[in-house]
Design a protein around this motif. Structure first.
Motif, mmCIF file in Angstrom:
data_model
loop_
_atom_site.group_PDB
_atom_site.id
_atom_site.type_symbol
_atom_site.label_atom_id
_atom_site.label_comp_id
_atom_site.label_asym_id
_atom_site.label_seq_id
_atom_site.Cartn_x
_atom_site.Cartn_y
_atom_site.Cartn_z
ATOM 1 N N HIS D 66 31.500 32.293 -12.962
ATOM 2 C CA HIS D 66 32.717 32.845 -13.557
ATOM 3 C C HIS D 66 33.765 33.015 -12.463
ATOM 4 N N HIS D 68 38.115 31.742 -11.515
ATOM 5 C CA HIS D 68 39.361 31.139 -11.992
ATOM 6 C C HIS D 68 40.020 30.422 -10.820
ATOM 7 N N LYS D 159 34.766 29.214 -23.728
ATOM 8 C CA LYS D 159 35.162 30.602 -23.496
ATOM 9 C C LYS D 159 36.252 30.987 -24.476
ATOM 10 N N HIS D 247 31.735 39.864 -17.958
ATOM 11 C CA HIS D 247 32.237 41.072 -17.278
ATOM 12 C C HIS D 247 32.095 42.394 -18.051
ATOM 13 N N ASP D 323 33.852 36.708 -11.190
ATOM 14 C CA ASP D 323 35.125 36.708 -11.926
ATOM 15 C C ASP D 323 36.301 36.635 -10.958
HETATM 16 ZN ZN LIG Z 1 37.498 35.887 -15.843
#
Ligand SMILES: [Zn+2]
Ligand SMILES: [Zn+2]
Ligand SMILES: [Zn+2]
Ligand SMILES: [Zn+2]
Ligand SMILES: [Zn+2]
Ligand SMILES: [Zn+2]
Ligand SMILES: [Zn+2]
Ligand SMILES: [Zn+2]
Lengths: 472, 472, 472, 472
Positions: D66, D68, D159, D247, D323
């Protein structure tokens, strides 16, 4: 004769009753003056009229706080009962107060809606009534003017829907409603079913050509109710504002309610006869017969029935209402397309005003699940408290309205639609045997029902402004 | 004058009160004849005596269903109050009924024990009383003759201990007791702490020379209570026989109780002032000061306090009793070895008969945690129902005993031991400020306390045979 | 040739297997030197011997950590298998290690007991074994000398009983055992059933003349297990010492276990084939046939079966053992009084060493409830870890003992007692069809079973001293 | 030399390591040929290159599932890291695979989006990568063509967002996505926060002029997360389709997850460093300093931290990801309006690719909360399995990619932003001391990081098509 003595010149004395309230059971006479209970004692002097209860139960008249009367449904159908037939049916069922909805539709102003319902009710009702208001449009005027005004005028319960395209609010709007209720002193009631789930499942069934009534229960699945309940309960916990979940039917929903209650949430919940006495198997009857048992949420299975009873017994469910939503088994209601009516086209809802109390008395009190005091609380007192009608309504106490039902606990009745006084052409409880039935019904000292006859005129019921809802 | 009229010649009228029962609140006069409530009305005629409640609360007199009077403790110590001092103190605290224990010790015959307690109570009590019997020896005669006879004579609650070497029963014996209770119509009350855990932890502390009062709370750990509660609740579920857990103190115990209740178990539970208003920090005071706060189970922490409040609010805890177990802070009770007294040598127990109701009124009702009706239920009605004294006791209703407390809700009191009427030389609540106190206390129509004075003689209280316990 | 090269002269290569461990699945050859795994690779050079797995599963040999061999039962009966028959049966079932009990009886010294079991095992076992010690007498010598010594010698799991008159410890003794285990580095295993409940219910059944095998399941009710489990788990939470509950059978017991695990308790739990593949209905067979299915706790119902599967799938139950307790269906075991044997007289226990793995493979892995890795963990790895045998046992990794089972996943077998190698004269699984069976079993590089034949001599199994138990 | 012998001519041998996988720990050499693990053994022959692990841990390279990278956020901001800086940072943090998102925006075609992300990643990545696809537009083409095609091409995780105006799907669309995933063999990942709650609370804060970063945590309240999680979990239970909650931060959310898992739901859940190592108190720092700690959901309190650890320990949370959502503490990210930036204007997200593994190793493994095998499972194996990359990634097994991290468990590091290799100008973990750091990182046999230096060129990482997700 002193001032005090004059107080004991009774208009009516109900004598020799076995009185039951939400907490007490005792034998006494009840003396009534000017529509209110003036004295409770043994050996009261004779009044202008005396009724001998003859050892039967004398209980507070039922308060049915969830019923639909002269209302357009979420699907746009007019229900079968007007304020006359509904209040007559309620009265024969032992009730002295009903609380129907004044339903705002998207384009309506709340003040107009209320004016309209008031006008219709005042000329037809034979027993007392209060209103909840259904809120579907939360524009500035509604939020800042009309609803605060309505609350000040005694409409202190705001009903919101999480499903039905014409009615539903989104979570933002529900938060607005909760904040308003908190600010102005009202209580928010919620029809909690997840609209998207029902629509999605319905679309899939429709795609596959599945149309029978039983698919209604599949689309309105139990978890759609649990989800929406958990969601709206969480919204109310975030704002620390009370909330009331109507017509709980699913065992897992009850688990969710208990968990929040035990965390201290101000959370109230209701169940209805259809979730105690019917199951999804009834909907599964052949042809369109099942339509007679379709309501939202639908009856579930025996495990859920058991959970609903447990909820009533332990108090996590504090209200037992009819959710009377009267539609005829014809093209005006259940069968707009006759035998070809699909499950999404039928009116949703069941009649129940008149059988609510007998069913619970017979299966709850007589079978030992509930005490007589719990029966009173569930059919009357808790409703009055929850919606701000207490102590005027919901109990037998000095100063309260003389709303009494004399109940014959030995009367055996086989329920058939012929017996009933509403405008529906069937009853989902056809053929059920119950023991116990209302004998005499008294509203504000007026004998409304006696010897199986209606004793009052249309328009003699009164509007009841509600005060601040209070916890049960 | 007719027969009926004569019924309204009152011995006493309590006028202008704000009456509260477990479910109702209203303004009315209460007319009393022959020690019973004969009429509730507005504007009753003058009685032989009139008391003006002046708008104050008039509530059912408190029923304190858990207290120890003239009893040898589980450790063999005589408590400080006899039936005179205990009933006087209870009366000043707003109570009209107490329910102490008649304690069988291992070598005793139950019939002798009861005879003895009866003899002592009858000549000293100033208010009414009923008995529970503590069962420690379950031989044939006890099980088959003495207990059935006692139950028929109105001692319908059997208390068992899971701890204290001199008192405790094993699980087999508890099953015997439950089966007996089920057969004969009695209720089993349980002091639930795991004896081996307490003994084991105590032994380890003692080995390490740790003797201060605070170690009492460490040995009597919260999980010892949770364990025993879960065990005995499970025994009662196996036999499907009701059970009552006294003095719940631990949050996790409450979780266990709720889970069983939601499975439908007939399970009742009680908490006490010490678990709402004291914590283990009090026991941790320097020297032997902490001994003033030692009881079993001991006060816990704030999380547990919060849980106990939640339990009272939601109804999973339906009883609030004092567990008055009076021991002086001297060599006769708390300090048999003076400053050198170890935590295992101190008498266990706290006084509380007189402060029970004021504390709950002030912190529960006035602070908004409880309604006035819940206050009445928790201090009076639920006790009467649970132990088979209802409707004679526990409510204000026609036909019930005229047991009333007129309560001054504005009176501010700082609790000090000087104020109190028991024989203990300290109060664990010394210095606490409360608002609300009993003004006038009436038992069977007799004014017992008025203007801060006792108005009745010793021996005027009456024994109350209990009927079949019923669910709350 | 370098030193390194010599390392790759393999005694045995298991070639072309589909290797599965508790976390991994891959194709490789396994090279074995001196009884240990020396290399895992594709294309290993030929060893002294090569076995072609032919694409079949190659898994760690089973570790059955709960079985009774040459042991007197809690009721005083000698079981039917000795170390020879038991280890042969286990080996044919795919196992390479068993962990039976060395059982102290009240009058025994632990050191003598261990010496005795060692002597019997060493001369008969065909696969490796470790011991748990059953503790029934906790005198000073046991606590302070014998058990610490046993733990140092590799007996690091102490089994205690909460039921059986000859075996049971009270809570104080269990606390002593837990404290000892914590101090010395051992793990306490518990047979958790409430002895008094079983005895009380049994006495009531006996009084009424009810003797059939099915009453065994009524006396050993599910809540007797839940209660004892909750109790001993609470004891372990109080001392913050790990604990292991053997043979969980009841759904509500599992709930209790999960709740404690989620509070962070170091709590391990086991279930067995009888709770996944049998139900109380089996015990209810006519005559004394039901005796074939009697063990303690007994098989329950389908709801409990489902819960046990869920526990294995989610990991709250981390061990799956046979609890092989072999008694013949004759006067030496199940039927000491023949057809007249009462439920309290029959030996308790079922055989299962040989069918444990095939049943779980067929119903768990093949039916999609478990992954192959979970199958390995539940039958081998978790046992080795939990009891301190890892990494020597329980996995396929470089340095570990070469304990392998080559498993034919397509072999269809109808279980009949004829197939099996233990000394019991029936199997409770008679007639069940499974798919998958052990083909070749290798223990420390020795081929133990191949082509349906035993390939090793009695006395070639080795004792395994256990190290410190570790969490799974 | 035979065919077989040639297989053992290794390109690289990692020698003398303490190997840890998700289930095993052992000492061995690892021989690598053609980027894959060819042999695990002691004493492997010398390869073309030998690396001496010197007794340090050798573990599967981290899989951070996870993060970005080069992505427009839900608020429309481009994040600070491209595929080069992100993969370099990840590699220095011990990872050999990352799984960023290919984000469809409302107007995008999924096929174009994927093409675009592929093009950018292929030329910059230094380690391997796979993609999830973020779905925001579910038109016919997306549902029926593009997503099925993407899944066939190895993008098997979809997602969805329940919040962010630009991203969120309604429940109907989520049901569509779940049904698609079920049909085509993909897994749905969910960012679960109730959008209306966050918006409503934010509006109220904004109305009152409250703008500081700390109000971000108030608007994104814990119950907004719990609600959305319960909702989407219920949707997945209705369709009996697996779901993954990313998360998780709130204790009550974890309760909700456990309850569903125990009902048998195929439900997976992830937590992240910010929920273990930061709290809302960090956001409450003066000025806009708090913006450094703002992500969605935000860090909570210590009770929630404890719950997240418990979830990792018990397995209800099976994934631990960074994340990583990199935004600079300047006008490009956290502070678009400088010091005047309001809480609704800041970029949401924290960097964490490089510190994820060291933080968990130090606080989880070294402090005894997790075993080394659990550490491996949580940082690598479970990710590979959950997203269909296993057995190619996530373990050390013959045939798997040679993705290894040699970990120095004794190295003490004080985290400062200077140490890190991403493009963010701060780290929320500035000043934290950890013990344990990645030494050498090997991806498909290529040494990527060694002696603190990057050893490979941009564009040498490879795209990994994912297979069918499988349960952990
Ligand atoms: Zn995320
Ligand atoms: Zn509705
Ligand atoms: Zn309705
Ligand atoms: Zn006690
Ligand atoms: Zn007591
Ligand atoms: Zn056992
Ligand atoms: Zn066993
Ligand atoms: Zn997110």
């Amino acid at each position: 004769m002193t001032e005090r003595h004059r107080d004991l010149d009774f208009d009516l004395v109900v004598r020799n009753g076995k009185v039951a309230t939400a907490s007490d059971t005792y034998r006494a006479d009840i003396g009534i003056i000017d529509g209110r209970i003036a004295a409770i004692a043994n050996g009261l002097p004779t009044g202008k009229r005396d009724i001998d209860a003859g050892g039967r139960w004398v209980m507070p008249g039922g308060v049915d706080s969830h019923c639909h009367v002269e209302q357009l449904s979420g699907m746009g159908l007019m229900c079968a009962d007007d304020f006359y037939s509904a209040t007559v049916s309620a009265a024969f069922g032992g009730n002295t107060t009903i609380m129907p909805f004044a339903a705002q539709h998207r384009e309506d102003r709340v003040r107009d809606v209320l004016e309209d319902y008031h006008a219709r009710a005042v000329e037809k009702s034979v027993i007392d009534y209060a209103f909840h208001v259904i809120v579907t449009n939360l524009d500035e005027q509604t939020l800042n003017e009309d609803l605060p005004q309505a609350i000040r005028q005694g409409i202190t319960s705001l009903k919101v829907f999480m499903t039905y395209e014409r009615m539903k609010l989104d979570d933002y709007q529900i938060l607005d409603t909760l904040a308003l209720a908190d600010r102005e002193g009202a209580l928010v009631m919620v029809h909690a079913e997840n609209n998207d789930v029902i629509r999605w499942l319905g679309d899939r069934l429709t795609e596959r050509g599945l149309q029978a009534p039983k698919y209604h229960a599949i689309a309105h699945c139990g978890l759609a109710e649990t989800e929406a309940t958990h969601r709206v309960v969480t919204l109310s916990r975030i704002l620390e504002t009370p909330i009331l979940i109507v017509h709980v039917s699913e065992a897992e929903t009850l688990d969710c309610i208990r968990q929040a209650q035990q965390k201290g949430a101000a959370l109230y919940a209701e169940t209805c006869p259809q979730y105690l006495f019917l199951t999804a198997a009834d909907i599964d009857k052949p042809g369109v017969e099942g339509a007679k048992f379709c309501c939202s949420p639908p009856p579930r299975d025996e495990r859920c029935q058991g959970a609903m009873w447990q909820g009533l017994m332990e108090g996590s469910l504090s209200l037992y209402s009819s959710d009377h939503a009267p539609y005829r088994w014809d093209e005006t209601g259940k069968l707009p397309k006759g035998e070809k009516t699909g499950f999404r086209e039928m009116a949703n809802g069941l009649p129940g005003l008149e059988v609510r109390m007998p069913l619970l008395f017979s299966e709850g009190y007589r079978k030992g699940r509930l005490t007589i005091n719990e029966f009173v609380a569930l059919t009357s007192t808790n409703h009055a408290r929850t919606y701000g009608l207490y102590p005027r309504k919901g109990t037998i106490a000095v100063g309260s309205d003389a709303d009494l039902v004399i109940w014959d606990e030995a009367r055996e009745v086989t329920i058939t639609n012929d017996l009933l006084h509403d405008n529906v052409d069937y009853t989902p409880y056809e053929g059920m045997k119950v023991t116990g039935w209302a004998d005499t019904v008294i509203n504000r000292g007026r004998v409304v029902v006696e010897n199986g006859e209606l004793k009052v005129d249309r328009g003699t019921g009164e509007f009841l402004p509600c005060g601040l809802p209070e916890p049960v």
